[in-house]
Design a protein around this motif. Structure first.
Motif, short mmCIF file in Angstrom:
data_model
loop_
_atom_site.label_atom_id
_atom_site.label_comp_id
_atom_site.label_asym_id
_atom_site.label_seq_id
_atom_site.Cartn_x
_atom_site.Cartn_y
_atom_site.Cartn_z
N MET A 286 -5.34 -9.36 -1.52
CA MET A 286 -5.44 -7.40 -1.77
C MET A 286 -5.28 -8.10 -3.15
SD MET A 286 -1.89 -6.91 -0.58
CE MET A 286 -1.65 -9.11 0.79
N TYR B 22 -5.50 1.16 6.03
CA TYR B 22 -4.33 2.13 5.86
C TYR B 22 -4.38 3.33 6.94
CZ TYR B 22 -0.03 2.92 3.72
OH TYR B 22 1.62 2.97 3.96
N THR C 220 -8.46 -0.49 -3.41
CA THR C 220 -8.97 -0.02 -2.11
C THR C 220 -10.89 -0.23 -2.03
OG1 THR C 220 -9.93 2.03 -2.53
CG2 THR C 220 -8.04 1.95 -1.28
N ILE D 262 -7.15 -1.39 1.89
CA ILE D 262 -6.56 -1.74 1.42
C ILE D 262 -6.72 -3.44 1.21
CG2 ILE D 262 -4.55 0.10 1.36
CD1 ILE D 262 -3.65 -3.67 2.97
N ALA E 149 0.81 -1.35 0.02
CA ALA E 149 -0.10 -0.19 0.23
C ALA E 149 0.75 0.83 0.12
CB ALA E 149 -0.85 -0.64 0.78
N THR F 281 -7.65 4.25 4.18
CA THR F 281 -8.81 3.53 3.36
C THR F 281 -8.09 2.14 4.00
OG1 THR F 281 -6.73 3.41 1.70
CG2 THR F 281 -7.90 4.93 1.66
#
Length: 451
Positions: free
Chosen positions: A340, A152, A129, A158, A122, A156
């Motif tokens: 992610m 994060y 996101t 992530i 990130a 946001t």
């Protein structure tokens, strides 16, 4: 900035949350890419560190990545315009491969890993996101503190949380029984013990080609094992907010001195400077070491599966907290498992990556974490382990879980600084005092670069 919260109540509550079972969320992804056979094919690359072999961990000829490939196939059946290729990453070398891919702009579209490295990605600005990607129903099914753990520094989220784990010691009970020393192992309450009690246990079992444990400094992977031991002395490599290197303290030097002494006394396997975390997994499975630190219920499942498949001899396993000095509580690096999605610059591809990430972590796929004895992050999967002794205990000790600084953009650099210093400690190239001082200097330089 909202500081990341580590999660005592989250996982303890998870084990008691069967009341949510009736609120099952069957959503398995946004479905926005549709079952559309028209238009261009969307190609996704799905990478991950598979935590069990086969579909359920019990298949005789199962391989790492079988489950992930099946999940990809299931998604492609519903989205005929999407083609997904899965690649299983090794724990040794996998993180380096991801970093090289990011540098060359050939990163995967979807990655299963942990926040330890996820926050670093990130920080490089390469992750998508999920804040605007969930329906109210989807968000409501995620335990709040699990959602917090993928937040994060900019607020946001992530990744999609998929599983969580506590970290503790697994113990070969059979070896202690053979040594007539099983009474030295803690069995009550949270199974805590002091370093003195721990050393007596190591001394009793370190004989006939068996070592009490193995220390790890072959590379940065498995650094939590050393950090867990340090915390028992009240030491830490970083301040709570990750802004300052803090190993060079009386507590830090004492911890390093004690760790090195285990090799001198013959309680820990020699050659720690070359031993990696996967090596210790094998040594424990081969009954060359009696205790393994910095592991969790997922590792227990792996050992049980190895024995069930005939890959190792059968032995009984018990468990305990990492020891402390009787004054400090100690604690362990908590490391949530998440999935992610990476930026690619292609809107359709990014949209599919987000949707597939949601698919991997929701619905029935959210329950697959049971094959690695990990704790689910979904309320609808909260009744997976009802009546399971170690899973209940594991949830209760989540109160000792701490964030060692994963949220720091410099963390990947800091952990890379630690292991060469530990190598110097174990080879006696440096004194504990010099190791602590040199680590703080080098780690602080990495922190300051990003200020």
């Amino acid at each position: 900035m909202k500081k990341k919260r580590i999660f005592a109540a989250a996982l303890a509550g998870l084990m008691l949350a069967s009341l949510f079972a009736g609120c099952s969320n069957n959503n398995t992804g946004g479905g926005d890419t549709g079952n559309d056979s028209s238009g261009d094919t969307i190609n996704l690359r799905y990478w991950g560190y598979s935590r069990w072999k086969g579909l359920t961990g019990t298949e005789e000829n199962g391989e790492f990545g079988d489950w992930e490939k099946k999940v990809a196939e299931d998604y492609m059946k519903e989205h005929s315009n999407v083609k997904i290729e899965y690649e299983n990453l090794p724990w040794n070398g996998g993180p380096e491969k991801v970093e090289v891919a990011i540098a060359s702009k050939t990163q995967p579209d979807v990655l299963e890993d942990g926040t330890l490295r996820g926050f670093g990605y990130a920080g490089q600005g390469v992750l998508l996101t999920f804040d605007d990607e969930l329906t109210e129903e989807e968000r409501a099914d995620i335990i709040d503190t699990e959602w917090d753990q993928v937040e994060y520094t900019d607020g946001t989220h992530i990744a999609m949380p998929w599983a969580n784990m506590s970290s503790f010691m697994l113990i070969n009970k059979t070896l202690f029984e053979k040594a007539g020393a099983v009474d030295l192992l803690p069995t009550e309450g949270d199974r805590s013990w002091t370093f003195d009690e721990f050393e007596k246990a190591l001394a009793a079992v370190s004989k006939d080609g068996v070592y009490g444990m193995a220390l790890v400094a072959g590379n940065e992977q498995g650094d939590a094992k050393g950090m867990n031991l340090m915390r028992g002395f009240g030491a830490s490599i970083l301040s709570p907010d990750g802004s300052k290197a803090t190993l060079n303290t009386p507590e830090g030097v004492k911890a390093l001195t004690w760790m090195a002494s285990l090799i001198d006394k013959g309680y820990a396997m020699p050659g720690a400077e070359t031993i990696t975390a996967p090596d210790v997994i094998d040594y424990f499975s081969q009954q060359k070491v009696a205790i393994i630190d910095g592991v969790g219920t997922g590792n227990l499942a792996e050992f049980e599966q190895r024995m069930e498949r005939g890959d190792s001899e059968k032995f009984d396993i018990t468990w305990a907290l990492t020891p402390n000095d009787g004054t400090h509580e100690g604690g362990f690096n908590a490391n949530p498992v998440c999935v992610m999605a990476f930026k690619s610059g292609d809107e359709a591809r990014e949209k599919a990556a987000i949707d597939f990430t949601k698919f991997v972590t929701s619905g029935e796929n959210a329950k697959a974490v049971q094959y690695a004895k990990l704790m689910p992050t979904r309320k609808s999967a909260s009744d997976l382990y009802e009546g399971d002794e170690i899973m209940t205990w594991s949830s209760e000790i989540m109160k000792y879980g701490v964030d060692p600084g994963f949220i720091s953009p410099a963390y990947s650099k800091i952990r890379a600084v630690l292991y060469p210093e530990l190598q110097a400690l174990y080879t006696k190239a440096k004194t504990p005092e010099r190791v602590a001082a040199d680590f703080d200097t080098a780690a602080q330089a990495e922190i300051d670069k990003l200020k």
